[in-house]
Design an enzyme around this catalytic site. Sequence first.
Site, PDB file in Angstrom:
ATOM      1  N   HIS A  81      -3.478   4.659   4.562  1.00  0.00           N
ATOM      2  CA  HIS A  81      -4.565   3.675   4.580  1.00  0.00           C
ATOM      3  C   HIS A  81      -5.807   4.254   3.900  1.00  0.00           C
ATOM      4  O   HIS A  81      -6.375   3.680   2.983  1.00  0.00           O
ATOM      5  CB  HIS A  81      -4.889   3.267   6.018  1.00  0.00           C
ATOM      6  CG  HIS A  81      -6.165   2.526   6.153  1.00  0.00           C
ATOM      7  ND1 HIS A  81      -6.318   1.252   5.682  1.00  0.00           N
ATOM      8  CD2 HIS A  81      -7.362   2.887   6.667  1.00  0.00           C
ATOM      9  CE1 HIS A  81      -7.559   0.850   5.904  1.00  0.00           C
ATOM     10  NE2 HIS A  81      -8.211   1.828   6.497  1.00  0.00           N
ATOM     11  N   ARG A 109       0.866  -1.189   0.000  1.00  0.00           N
ATOM     12  CA  ARG A 109       0.000   0.000   0.000  1.00  0.00           C
ATOM     13  C   ARG A 109       0.899   1.233   0.000  1.00  0.00           C
ATOM     14  O   ARG A 109       1.471   1.582   1.018  1.00  0.00           O
ATOM     15  CB  ARG A 109      -0.873  -0.028   1.268  1.00  0.00           C
ATOM     16  CG  ARG A 109      -1.993   0.981   1.306  1.00  0.00           C
ATOM     17  CD  ARG A 109      -2.557   1.108   2.725  1.00  0.00           C
ATOM     18  NE  ARG A 109      -1.754   2.031   3.505  1.00  0.00           N
ATOM     19  CZ  ARG A 109      -1.553   1.932   4.829  1.00  0.00           C
ATOM     20  NH1 ARG A 109      -2.071   0.940   5.530  1.00  0.00           N
ATOM     21  NH2 ARG A 109      -0.814   2.821   5.452  1.00  0.00           N
ATOM     22  N   TYR A 125       3.746   5.605  11.606  1.00  0.00           N
ATOM     23  CA  TYR A 125       4.063   4.212  11.948  1.00  0.00           C
ATOM     24  C   TYR A 125       4.900   3.441  10.928  1.00  0.00           C
ATOM     25  O   TYR A 125       5.241   2.294  11.161  1.00  0.00           O
ATOM     26  CB  TYR A 125       2.757   3.446  12.232  1.00  0.00           C
ATOM     27  CG  TYR A 125       1.740   3.536  11.106  1.00  0.00           C
ATOM     28  CD1 TYR A 125       1.844   2.720   9.992  1.00  0.00           C
ATOM     29  CD2 TYR A 125       0.701   4.456  11.154  1.00  0.00           C
ATOM     30  CE1 TYR A 125       0.934   2.821   8.955  1.00  0.00           C
ATOM     31  CE2 TYR A 125      -0.228   4.558  10.118  1.00  0.00           C
ATOM     32  CZ  TYR A 125      -0.101   3.738   9.027  1.00  0.00           C
ATOM     33  OH  TYR A 125      -0.999   3.842   7.998  1.00  0.00           O
TER      34      TYR A 125
HETATM   35  C1  LIG Z   1     -14.638  -5.410  11.020  1.00  0.00           C
HETATM   36  C2  LIG Z   1     -13.885  -4.169  10.857  1.00  0.00           C
HETATM   37  N1  LIG Z   1     -13.018  -3.772  11.814  1.00  0.00           N
HETATM   38  C3  LIG Z   1     -12.319  -2.647  11.678  1.00  0.00           C
HETATM   39  C4  LIG Z   1     -12.477  -1.867  10.576  1.00  0.00           C
HETATM   40  C5  LIG Z   1     -11.679  -0.596  10.407  1.00  0.00           C
HETATM   41  N2  LIG Z   1     -10.693  -0.811   9.352  1.00  0.00           N
HETATM   42  C6  LIG Z   1     -10.965  -0.459   8.085  1.00  0.00           C
HETATM   43  S1  LIG Z   1      -9.803  -1.001   7.044  1.00  0.00           S
HETATM   44  C7  LIG Z   1      -8.898  -1.690   8.281  1.00  0.00           C
HETATM   45  C8  LIG Z   1      -7.632  -2.395   7.950  1.00  0.00           C
HETATM   46  C9  LIG Z   1      -7.831  -3.390   6.876  1.00  0.00           C
HETATM   47  O1  LIG Z   1      -6.632  -4.004   6.583  1.00  0.00           O
HETATM   48  P1  LIG Z   1      -6.544  -5.065   5.415  1.00  0.00           P
HETATM   49  O2  LIG Z   1      -7.551  -6.129   5.601  1.00  0.00           O
HETATM   50  O3  LIG Z   1      -5.126  -5.482   5.346  1.00  0.00           O
HETATM   51  O4  LIG Z   1      -6.960  -4.244   4.116  1.00  0.00           O
HETATM   52  P2  LIG Z   1      -6.252  -2.949   3.516  1.00  0.00           P
HETATM   53  O5  LIG Z   1      -6.882  -1.772   4.190  1.00  0.00           O
HETATM   54  O6  LIG Z   1      -4.810  -3.031   3.786  1.00  0.00           O
HETATM   55  O7  LIG Z   1      -6.581  -2.957   2.083  1.00  0.00           O
HETATM   56  C10 LIG Z   1      -9.522  -1.503   9.498  1.00  0.00           C
HETATM   57  C11 LIG Z   1      -8.991  -1.949  10.786  1.00  0.00           C
HETATM   58  C12 LIG Z   1     -13.403  -2.295   9.602  1.00  0.00           C
HETATM   59  N3  LIG Z   1     -13.640  -1.577   8.480  1.00  0.00           N
HETATM   60  N4  LIG Z   1     -14.090  -3.433   9.761  1.00  0.00           N
END
Ligand SMILES: Cc1ncc(C[n+]2csc(CCOP(=O)(O)OP(=O)(O)O)c2C)c(N)n1
Lengths: 321, 345
Positions: B254, B250, B263
């Site tokens: 985020h 990424r 971080y």
């Molecule tokens: C169930 C849930 N918990 C927390 C969040 C908040 N949140 C949104 S994206 C994210 C991280 C997601 O990481 P990843 O699965 O690696 O996907 P990426 O964002 O890196 O594409 C979090 C903690 C959420 N959307 N849904």
Amino acid sequence: MKMNLVQAINLALKQEMEKYPSVILLGEDIGKDGGVFRVTEGLWQQFGDDRVIDTPLAEVGIIGTSIGLAIAGMKPIAEVQFDGFSMSMLDQLYNHAGRMRKRSQGKWHVPLVFRVPHGGGIRALEHHSESLEAFFTHMPGIKVVTPSGPYNAKGLLISSIRDPDPVVFLEPKRVYRAIKEEVPEEEYTIPLNKAEVVQEGSDITVIAWGAMQKVVREAVAQSKYSVEIVDLLTLYPVDRKTLIDSVKKTGRCVVVQEAPRTCGYGAELVATINEKALLNLEAPVQRVTGYDVPVPLPKLENYYIPDATRINKAIENVMSF
Amino acid sequence: MKMEMFQILNEEGKIVNTRDMPKLTNDEIKAMYEYMVLSRAFDDVALKLQREGRMLTYASLLGQEASQIGSALAMHKEDWFAPSFRENGVFITLGFPMDALYQYWAGDERGMTIPEDMNALPVAVPVGTQIPHAVGLAWASKLQGKKSVAVVYFGDGATSKGDFHEGMNFAGVFKIPCIFICQNNQWAISVPRKRQSASDTLAEKAFSYGFEGVLVDGNDVFAVYKVTKDAADKARAGKGPTFIECYTYRMENHTTADDWKKYRDPAEVEMWKRKDPVERLRKYMESEGIWNENYEKGVWEKAKVKVAEAVKKFEAVEPPKPTDMFEDVYAELPEELEEQKKDFE
Ligand SMILES: Cc1ncc(C[n+]2csc(CCOP(=O)(O)OP(=O)(O)O)c2C)c(N)n1
Ligand SMILES: [Mg+2]
């Protein structure tokens, strides 16, 4: 010191962690990042990886392990990032956190705190704007607390941390940085069954909690009526005496709730008022609520959340009944 | 468990694995490149619109173009697509209108109007929750004797959730034609990949569910295309699911609400810049004589015009009516809701 709600909660966490080594924090991005709302800012630096714990992305894991940690003598304070993601945790809360004392015939109890940034009004993505208090208040064995400003947030959180039962702590996220208040540096507690009459009045009682408090106070600031405002602070166990005394005095009442209307927490209040003060009422109690639809995305969100116009209209209806 | 990373095109844009190189015409390779550029142009403007307050929180796909476009191009028209919230590159490649995507990310849910002929689910924000849905979609296709498969996208963080485990397990037990595309971009907001799982790779998890896991260089569009296509062929032939770990990065925050400098080590970001998926394909095309400066200018100009048109179109849309919130909640509006709707008369 003047501070906002984020700083007040941060201070309460910090002081309780300094005082009690068993207090630990679990959540997503609460460590180095300080939490998505910066509520835990600086705590990882002070207390380290073993006490401020960035967990895997797993809400059921967070609450389920917190239950175990709590039973075994730790004091976990679990955070979910946004209200909408707490839905998967209801199984653990309902079936276990709230019942462990009962199920173990009083041998075990689950003194965890579950912090939930709560409610809408921050122009966020879907599932980031839910008002879910009724799900939690419907669970036997669980206490539900919701501050409305920095001062009561600190005192309520300290009480929640020291409470022997599981406490769901709903933080009104649109108020996080919206209000600054004098918050004492030294520790203080606010009991978990006390509502507050924040403004005395004689014509009508308006009951609200969490983020709706600010909306109500602003809405009635110019009212031609003498409005009494009650801030519940704890939703379960609720301070029935304060709210019934107020309604008996004014004889009229409006309940304001951000959540969808049907089976909302406000309905419970109306039922309680009917049971305890029906003969004192001059008019039926009215509710101002969200609608029975998924919280709209930001373009329509402000039509969904109760506002001054709708609150004053309800007050007018009750007054002119 | 040690797993080999499947790669065809290396960082220098050289083919290191001729045996597995898919047979693609020059026009097909150019189309890959052009979709990657278009996604990048879309993304760039989304970030700009957000900064100017014309759009809300947005999750960039910068750096993940090969994972998204490579896999999307391996899908058939009738296949199911179950996205998370970062798959704008897939949406664009499958033909979802860009103006509608902007509209959605500007907080107008009408933007999530899925085209008539597209089997896509709406954006899923709760991490990992779409995974069992995709398994159900693919299961239906098996039960109905259809040839379509389901492709579900999620991140490294999502593999920590129970939804992931349960979806994967069903897919294995019932041999369901579902393809799991995990874009391991190394981060879940501020939480590094190592904090999600103690296993060496995410791909190896598949084997414990009784089916194949593949670790692929997610910045290599040929490799991603190849493994997705193989997985789809296998699924269509009734041979069950595949889990694909696209090893990528990424490059951006985020979302626009985040600041990675809190971080991440800038050196890590710099290191991944050198693996850029678009630049890698460009180098290859140049060496094959199908890329030059003129072509590059043309591709970007075309992309920018398309994006500008999409922005214009989305910003010209009338705001939604308050009563729209009552639409599509039920097939028929219950009386209770009729009454609530009257607040807006
Ligand atoms: C169930 C849930 N918990 C927390 C969040 C908040 N949140 C949104 S994206 C994210 C991280 C997601 O990481 P990843 O699965 O690696 O996907 P990426 O964002 O890196 O594409 C979090 C903690 C959420 N959307 N849904
Ligand atoms: Mg990730």
